[in-house]
Write an enzyme that holds these catalytic residues in place. Sequence first.
Site, mmCIF file in Angstrom:
data_model
loop_
_atom_site.group_PDB
_atom_site.id
_atom_site.type_symbol
_atom_site.label_atom_id
_atom_site.label_comp_id
_atom_site.label_asym_id
_atom_site.label_seq_id
_atom_site.Cartn_x
_atom_site.Cartn_y
_atom_site.Cartn_z
ATOM 1 N N ASP A 117 -27.966 -8.381 -19.377
ATOM 2 C CA ASP A 117 -28.505 -8.645 -18.036
ATOM 3 C C ASP A 117 -29.611 -9.701 -18.104
ATOM 4 O OD1 ASP A 117 -28.895 -8.248 -15.299
ATOM 5 O OD2 ASP A 117 -30.224 -6.531 -15.570
ATOM 6 N N GLU B 163 -30.300 -15.397 -17.017
ATOM 7 C CA GLU B 163 -30.245 -16.731 -16.363
ATOM 8 C C GLU B 163 -31.184 -17.719 -17.050
ATOM 9 O OE1 GLU B 163 -30.586 -13.787 -14.763
ATOM 10 O OE2 GLU B 163 -28.444 -13.723 -14.318
ATOM 11 N N ASP C 25 -26.154 -8.450 -8.132
ATOM 12 C CA ASP C 25 -26.828 -7.530 -7.205
ATOM 13 C C ASP C 25 -26.401 -7.724 -5.759
ATOM 14 O OD1 ASP C 25 -28.059 -6.721 -9.475
ATOM 15 O OD2 ASP C 25 -29.975 -7.691 -9.035
HETATM 16 O O1 MIG Z 1 -33.485 -7.201 -11.417
HETATM 17 O O2 MIG Z 1 -31.715 -3.346 -15.001
HETATM 18 O O3 MIG Z 1 -28.099 -6.961 -11.929
HETATM 19 O O4 MIG Z 1 -27.313 -4.324 -12.337
HETATM 20 O O5 MIG Z 1 -29.337 -2.391 -12.572
HETATM 21 C C1 MIG Z 1 -33.097 -5.914 -11.731
HETATM 22 C C2 MIG Z 1 -31.913 -3.163 -13.642
HETATM 23 C C3 MIG Z 1 -32.571 -5.889 -13.139
HETATM 24 C C4 MIG Z 1 -30.346 -6.383 -12.470
HETATM 25 C C5 MIG Z 1 -28.906 -6.053 -12.654
HETATM 26 C C6 MIG Z 1 -28.674 -4.651 -12.199
HETATM 27 C C7 MIG Z 1 -29.526 -3.696 -13.012
HETATM 28 C C8 MIG Z 1 -31.007 -4.079 -12.837
HETATM 29 N N1 MIG Z 1 -31.192 -5.466 -13.217
#
Ligand code: MIG
Length: 727
Positions: free
Chosen positions: A321, A324, A436
């Site tokens: 995650d 970016e 999201d």
């Molecule tokens: O900005 O880890 O897209 O699926 O649950 C939040 C917490 C950070 C973004 C991910 C989302 C995940 C969340 N993460």
Amino acid sequence: MFTKMQLTQYTTLYRIGKPFKTGAVIVDLENKDFQQNDTIPYFQVEEKDNKINFIYNMSKEDVVYGLGETLGALNKRGKIYRFYNTDDPEHTPEKMSLYGSHPFMILDGKSTFGLFIDYPSEIIFDIGFTDKDILKITVPSKDFDLYIFDSDEKLSIIKEYFNLTGKPYIPPKWAFGFQQSRWSYFSEEEVRNVAKKFRETGIPCDVIYTDIDYMDSYKVFTINKEKFPNYEGMVKDLKEIGIKVIPILDPGVKIEKGYEMYEEGKDKGFFCVDENGNDFVAAVWPGATHFPNFLNSEVRRWWGKKYKLFTDMGIKGFWNDMNEPSIFYTPKGLDNLFELLKDLEENKENAGIEVFLARETLLNIANNPEDYRSFFHKLDDGSLINHDKVHNLYGFNMTKATADELKELNPNERYLLLSRSSYPGLHRIASIWMGDNKSWWEHMLVNIRMLQSLNMMGFFYTGADIGGFGADSSAELVIRWMELGAFTPFYRNHTALNTRPQEPWQFDEESLNIMRDIVRLRYAFIPYTYSEYMNSVKESVPFVKPLSFVFEGDRVKDIEDQYMYGDSLMVAPVHEQNKKGRYVHLPDVKWLNWTACKYGERNMKVYEPGDYYIQAYLNEIPLFIKENSLIVLSEPMNYVGEKDITELTVIGLVSDHAIYNYYDDDGTTYNFTKGEFGNLKIDITKVGKDFKIDVKPYDPANILKIKKIHFEIYDSDGSVIKKDMTL
Ligand code: MIG
């Protein structure tokens, strides 16, 4: 300005300057001869303020497809898209950037061609927004590769793109099972309870995710021992009941003395640096962090080895995650904000616009373009490159670190790997989910369109957060979304922190029962889904296709909320609130409609081509099997591989002749590449009022356990003939 190289009959590369080697393309371009070249086909090329614009006059009938993870319609005309990977949790219609950059498009109309720009920083596609008839692509650089695919066939353009960038990733078969997640399950106990609840309620499930709160203070590659005293034991126990655990990983390494990742990264110079050569500081979940320099192969190896913490526990799936990379703020950004707030405080008696400015500054403190320009990567050859120039490659390279190491550890074992950020090429080694979204009906439609666009980029294994990530969800929305998700390859219910729980049992008894039926239906379809997925990869044809990729004519080009799921099945999800059905367009051929709710219940009806209102109550999803094609089903199970598939059911509308190429393999290794797979060539011919059935097995490795096939073959008049065959 550009030199050119003809790569295949259809594909030509146009090069300007010295492009950065992104890793998107697998064809070897080294030491090849480029020819002098004056023009780029189709486009007028304009050089302005160090930018290059490609301009094309669109005709009325032109449709633009592609661009992967973007908002807006499936036909991309009428909007601006900006490729610069961005963590934006508000997917509202005007947004131009999301997590991935996929600058591959197909223009289909008066002329037909495809285009791919291999450039890892900002690219803007203005597709008839500023001027409704002008397609204008802007690349603010003079170092990039442009590929033109010159074919009249959309599917052959995609094939060329896959030849160039590689075939789609193949997950293990269990990745086609249902998956449950939430931000967060806060303890081992909670995770165990969720798993138990699936088995108690009889809802099939293959995977549960642990989101960031399993970590100790959000430190990557650590486990919170208080909340998860025995993570490994949990993984093992859940495995016993067929549930795989997948942890989330974030790139930012917390700055904390004594923390292994921090100390090692710092000692070895593995972090991105600022303009003074100091490790760059940006804040994410743990507070101040350093970003690993994934563009360096040594750093990737170092990072990859750390997954051993999990692979030693038997974990075979990962969720990368925030890559970016997402930045909450940098110290500089925070200082600016404090300045403004100080001014505000001094003028608080009379504050007007100051409040507005402070709010804007606070909102823009995250993912600020300025911050992406203020750090650097040390490349393998020792040179430094500004992050902004290679921004769109960060998540790809983090995920490459994961994939390379997983392959090294277990070369013959498949893994489930998701990344949020992506670039072309990532589709070979992993896949992405759609980020999201929100619990909005509108986002079901976004999901349906993006599914088709992402499949064109080779991201076959994809899907959205079922039920929506942000905001609270109603039972009705979750049910309808579970229906849609049952016909997307990646099928995961996930929701954000502090939102209403949306696991299937969180609503009323009736909703629970409906959702059980839906998930069971999904599992009944797995033989078909898997077979079609594997055949699609083999044949380099998108697994999910718009109707206009299969049927001709203007009418189908307007259909964006129905899609082909494999070759035989068309799905028309209900995606609006309070609806008890929907309009469906049935192109060209006859269709066998199954408005399905339960696996075992059939209410089949034959339709002639045309437009129809199809009733579909809350527990029903409209499915259509194409004339002269077949689907295969099996009994549902609690998880993929729980039992051998010994019986198949084959359903189809055969007015003449249908062939189905049923495929299966061990589902976990790459042995299929050595011929270890099973095939049933199912051949049905209509003879008078009856059907002649022929099944030819190919099964040298003894994969298939099928003993019996039930046939339910419909005739155009709706009558059915049922036959059983013993193998
Ligand atoms: O900005 O880890 O897209 O699926 O649950 C939040 C917490 C950070 C973004 C991910 C989302 C995940 C969340 N993460």
